[in-house]
Design an enzyme around this catalytic site. Structure first.
Site: not given
Lengths: 648, 379
Positions: A327, A370, A383
């Site tokens: 991420s 989410h 997300c």
């Protein structure tokens, strides 16, 4: 016998004539001898003079003192210390074994290394100097000198030897020196004659190896007159060696020491940079090892314990380790989308926990999804679905181009060993290297830093610096060489609109300061010291549909080498960035739980310049932090404050 | 005129003999010996020991021996020449069976107070016997084959005994020294031409046969010859001496490196520098000037000897003087040619300069014969 007068006169005449002939012959011979003398001594005098000089004059090389290496504050990282050695020349020694036996009673020397030296000596020419023992104590050295008459051929000598005062802390940065191997000579093509002298050491790793030509210096010459046996009769002339250039690194010893200690025994690495200048303050890779072992000659047992360790202590993971960035790559995808105008910061994407692409599902890390996410939320809560959607609009080309602009997939050639370049995949790359067409699924994986994309911790730190400053920061490791500045003073704009960068920075701020941010637990509570960053948890395995159905196995239940890598990139202070950090803990688990706290501590240590006060930490953590500080084996402050001997 | 005719009337007696000595020759000999002392001092690294001091004592002894021989009438020496020759042959045989082995060769008999090298003595006794032989022989018979064979036998027997010691250098000196006396006595030049021609033929045959099925020498012997012809082909082996010797010589240049400054000798690069290889040392330290001066001194000695030989009308005196002159000449010419790489290395010392006991003593005694001829010449 009585002779007549005439006979006697004939005889005398004959003798006179013959003696004249003989005399003439003698004179002729004398002339030939004189001519030969003239030829040798006058006409060819210069040739023979040269041969005589070659006969009697031997040129010995005087090894130069290796350049010293300092940290940014003048702390000595690589020093030359006096090394007491015992050298032997077997020429003119009648009984080598008896002498060696006597020596072994005088100094403490193990038989294995003595036998090795003996074989080495016997294999070489009789006049070659061979070192029997080194690093003697002064007492041993003195007793060898006192016993010199009983030890023919043996001389005690003082040489210089490399020593690394901070040991394991700098093994991956400063590196080490070692003996000159045949492989070294072949691979470098280095023809410096000083390399041929026994026991000369050259840089074998990291800065020591890469800056070898600057650090080595130039050998001096010693002209000595020798006799036919090679013994030195007197010194004729001396040309002093030129010491190598001193080197000052950008590293902060205190921070480096703290970083190594903070990584502890994890298989992990961390990079701390100054965002404005690109100066690398710490390059920590753990586990580490004592580089002094390599200088002295590492034993087979010690060496195999290093190579067999699954945590790979010999690898400098900051520049050699390549990991899926996970991420931490999401800022790239977001910026690519903003630049293409294909998404607005406030535009929301709804996360239901997965995206379906054909028959395949791409899951968000959060099973339930989410809900509605804008860009800042997408970053702070990391997300995945947001980026799956976004990347389908943007396409791999734009994402890859943005990644390179931010310094990923680019080899940042610091003077270290084995600096690797990450991988930013493209259609062409996949076709050429994997033999298959690019599919949309690849774009989705890349958008969250999974799949084919790989980055080194150094690249991630560079990316973070560029995000924090908006300039094309390049990492710097060498401050000065022989007192001359080596740094790049200014960096061009990275050419991303400030508004776009502000959105990203706001997202990274939320990660650590917004209650629902993935690294809220690693926030800093002291005003003005807040950090911003991004967590990353990169999978090293594929999660099958069946496993997902049954519930994903928790990291703790997996074998170590199947667990996720924990990553974190960040900078601080959040409102006025000065330091950037990247942390990768191999198979450490979640980025928020494992990597973010390390990154926070490194940034705080960099900002405070000493152990951060407990007030910087959330109240609930202070007791644990205090305990951690107490247990850390750090360099005492008085050592860190005593600056070294920086040459102007 | 034979010696009997002037014995009583013209020869000086008693102390007057001193005035009749060839003083120029004595001065020249002393000068050469002094060069030797100087070089031996230098070779020892600036010390009288171990060579220069003893050498001086020997020279003094040699001078004394020369005087004794010189004051003894020359006809006495003629009368005892056969005896001396016989004695030296016996000593040579003794060496063959009881001699001390030194440097791989049997050369001397240890007499306790000195080591006697009979081969040194033989060089002179051969010359003496040959001179006496030709003094006795009817001049008209000199070139007859039978009367040529007798002196050839006189020469070959001791030359052979010396050669098998083995001492090639001295054997060569005996051979050529004897031949010189025969030449001066008037033996027809055709004999010498024949010997030289056949020697040349043998050498040609040796080289021409090399590599063929019937080659005359062993391969290793050819290699030795190669080394002589090109010392650099084996610089650390057999060629070492001659290479280092030439380096020493050549590096001397015009004026040399200076007394005690020769690097070749200081660094022990030149072996045997006190004996056979003393000339390169001189040449290195005193250059061409020094080396040529020594050669000049030697040539002057030859000149004075030949003049003496011509002045003495007596056949024995002339021939013995010429024989000694030829021997002396061969000594230094072979030594110099050898160290300068002109001829192979055969162990021949530099006369009066190289360190060596018997050689010095015998040589001075031989010059005593020359002096005796000079003192007792008809006036």
């Amino acid at each position: 016998m009585k002779r007549s007068q005439k006979e006697a006169e004939d005889s005398a005449r004959k003798i006179t004539r013959r003696s004249m002939i003989m005399g003439g012959f003698m004179l002729l011979t004398g002339g030939i001898l004189a001519a030969r003398m003239r030829y040798l001594q006058v006409e060819r005098a210069d040739d023979f003079r040269l041969l005589a000089e070659e006969n009697r004059i031997r040129i010995d090389l005087l090894p130069p003192a290796r350049g010293l290496i300092y940290d940014r504050y003048g702390q000595l990282l690589a020093d030359n210390e006096q090394n007491y050695t015992v050298v032997m020349v077997r020429e003119n020694v009648e009984d080598v074994d008896a002498v060696l036996d006597r020596l072994s009673h005088i100094i403490n020397i193990d038989m294995a290394s003595l036998n090795r030296a003996r074989e080495d000596m016997m294999a070489r020419a009789p006049h070659v100097r061979v070192t029997l023992a080194d690093r003697l104590s002064w007492d041993e050295f003195a007793s060898v000198a006192v016993n010199a008459p009983a030890l023919p051929g043996i001389t005690p000598e003082v040489g210089l030897s490399r020593v690394y005062p901070f040991g394991a802390d700098f093994a991956h940065v400063v590196g080490y020196v070692g003996p000159v191997s045949d492989y070294y000579l072949e691979s470098t093509g280095d023809t410096d004659p000083i390399l041929q002298t026994p026991d000369f050491q050259v840089g074998r790793y990291a800065v020591e190896a890469r800056m070898e030509q600057d650090l080595r210096g130039e050998a001096g010459n010693l002209w000595v007159e020798v006799n036919s046996a090679g013994r030195v009769m007197r010194e004729l002339d001396r040309e002093a060696p030129v010491p190598g250039d001193d080197l000052q690194l950008t590293i902060d010893t205190g921070l480096q020491n703290y970083a190594q200690a903070r990584l502890g025994n994890e298989s992990a690495s961390a990079v701390v940079m100054e965002v404005e200048t690109g100066e690398v303050l710490a390059l920590a890779s753990s586990p580490s090892y004592d580089p002094n072992l390599f200088v002295r000659g590492i034993s087979v047992a010690e060496y195999s314990s290093l190579t067999e360790n699954p945590y790979r202590p010999l690898a400098s993971k900051t520049v050699q380790g390549l990991y899926p960035p996970g991420s931490t790559f999401k800022m790239v995808t977001a910026l690519a989308g903003l630049e293409a105008g294909l998404i607005e910061p406030e535009e929301t994407i709804t996360c239901n926990g997965f995206v379906e692409l054909g028959t395949r599902r791409f899951h968000c890390w959060r099973r339930g999804g989410h809900g509605r996410m804008n860009m800042v939320d997408g970053l702070s809560q990391s997300c995945d679905v947001y980026y799956y959607e976004l990347s389908q609009r943007v396409g791999i080309e734009r994402i890859a181009a943005m990644a390179r602009r931010l310094g990923l997939g680019v080899r940042h050639d610091l003077p270290l060993s084995g600096v690797a370049s990450g991988l930013i995949p493209s259609r062409e790359w996949k076709l050429a290297n994997r033999g298959s067409e690019w599919v949309v699924g690849d774009t989705l994986n890349t958008s969250i830093g999974q799949g084919l994309v790989l980055s080194s911790p150094l690249e991630l730190a560079v990316m973070t610096s560029r995000l924090a400053t908006g300039r094309q920061i390049l990492p710097q490791l060498v401050r000065t060489l022989n007192g001359v500045n080596q740094r790049v003073d200014s960096f061009a704009e990275v050419d991303i609109p400030a508004a776009h960068l502000d959105v990203i920075r706001q997202g990274m701020w939320s990660v650590t300061n917004f209650r629902r941010g993935t690294a809220f637990g690693a926030r800093v509570t002291e005003e003005g010291y807040e950090i911003a960053g991004k967590t990353g948890t990169s999978q090293v395995r594929n999660i099958t549909a069946a496993e997902r159905e049954a519930g994903v196995t928790a990291n703790e239940d997996l074998p170590w080498d199947r667990r996720d890598h924990a990553l974190f990139v960040g900078y601080a202070p959040a409102d006025n960035p000065r330091y950037a950090v990247s942390v990768v803990v191999e198979h450490g688990g979640g980025g928020s739980a494992v990597a973010a706290p390390i990154a926070r501590d490194l940034l705080l240590r960099a900002m405070y310049g000493e152990l951060p006060p407990l007030s910087a930490y959330p109240v609930g953590l202070r007791r644990d932090i205090e305990e951690m500080h107490d247990n850390m084996d750090l360099l005492p402050l008085e050592i860190l404050r005593s600056t070294g001997r920086v040459r102007a | 005129m034979s010696y009997l005719e002037y014995t009583q009337k013209a020869t000086p007696t008693g102390l007057r003999k001193v005035l009749y000595l060839n003083w120029a020759l004595i001065i020249l000999l002393t000068a050469v010996a002094c060069v030797g002392f100087l070089m031996l001092y230098s070779v020892a690294g600036g010390s009288m020991r171990p060579w220069a001091g003893p050498q001086m004592q020997r020279f003094t002894l040699g001078l004394t021996a020369m005087m004794i021989v010189a004051f003894t009438p020359i006809w006495f020496w003629r009368n005892v020449s056969a005896l001396a020759y016989g004695l030296s042959l016996i000593l040579l045989l003794l060496v063959e069976f009881f001699g001390t082995v030194g440097m791989g060769a049997q050369r001397w008999i240890d007499l306790g107070f000195m080591r006697l090298q009979p081969s040194e003595l033989t060089k002179i006794t051969v010359v003496m016997l040959l001179a006496a032989y030709y003094d006795w022989l009817d001049i008209r018979k000199v070139s007859r084959p039978l009367f040529v064979l007798i002196p050839v036998a006189i020469i070959l027997v001791p030359a052979f005994l010396t050669f098998i010691q083995p001492d090639l250098g001295t054997a060569l000196l005996i051979l050529v020294g004897g031949a010189a006396v025969m030449f001066c006595a008037g033996v027809h030049w055709a004999y010498f031409a024949a010997v030289i021609a056949s020697a040349g033929g043998i050498v040609t045959a040796v080289f021409a046969s090399r590599g063929t099925a019937w080659q005359l020498l062993q391969d290793y012997q050819y290699r030795r010859i190669d080394t002589f012809l090109d010392p650099s082909s084996d610089p650390l082996g057999a060629g070492y001496h001659i290479t280092q010797s030439q380096i020493a010589l050549g590096s001397g240049g015009w004026t040399g490196r200076g007394f005690m400054q020769g690097t070749q000798i200081r660094g022990d690069f030149l072996p045997e520098a006190q004996t056979d290889f003393i000339f390169p040392t001189l040449a290195e330290e005193f250059g061409f000037v020094g080396a040529a001066s020594l050669l000049g001194l030697y040539l002057l000695i030859l000149l004075f000897c030949i003049v003496t030989a011509i002045q003495t009308k007596d056949r024995f005196s002339s021939l013995v003087t010429l024989g000694v002159t030829a021997t002396f000449f061969l000594y230094f010419a072979i030594n110099m040619a050898m160290v300068m790489g002109l001829v192979p290395v055969v162990g021949v010392p530099l006369p009066l300069v190289s360190y060596g006991g018997s050689a010095m003593l015998v040589l001075m005694a031989a010059f005593g014969l020359v002096q005796s001829a000079h003192v007792h010449r008809p006036r």
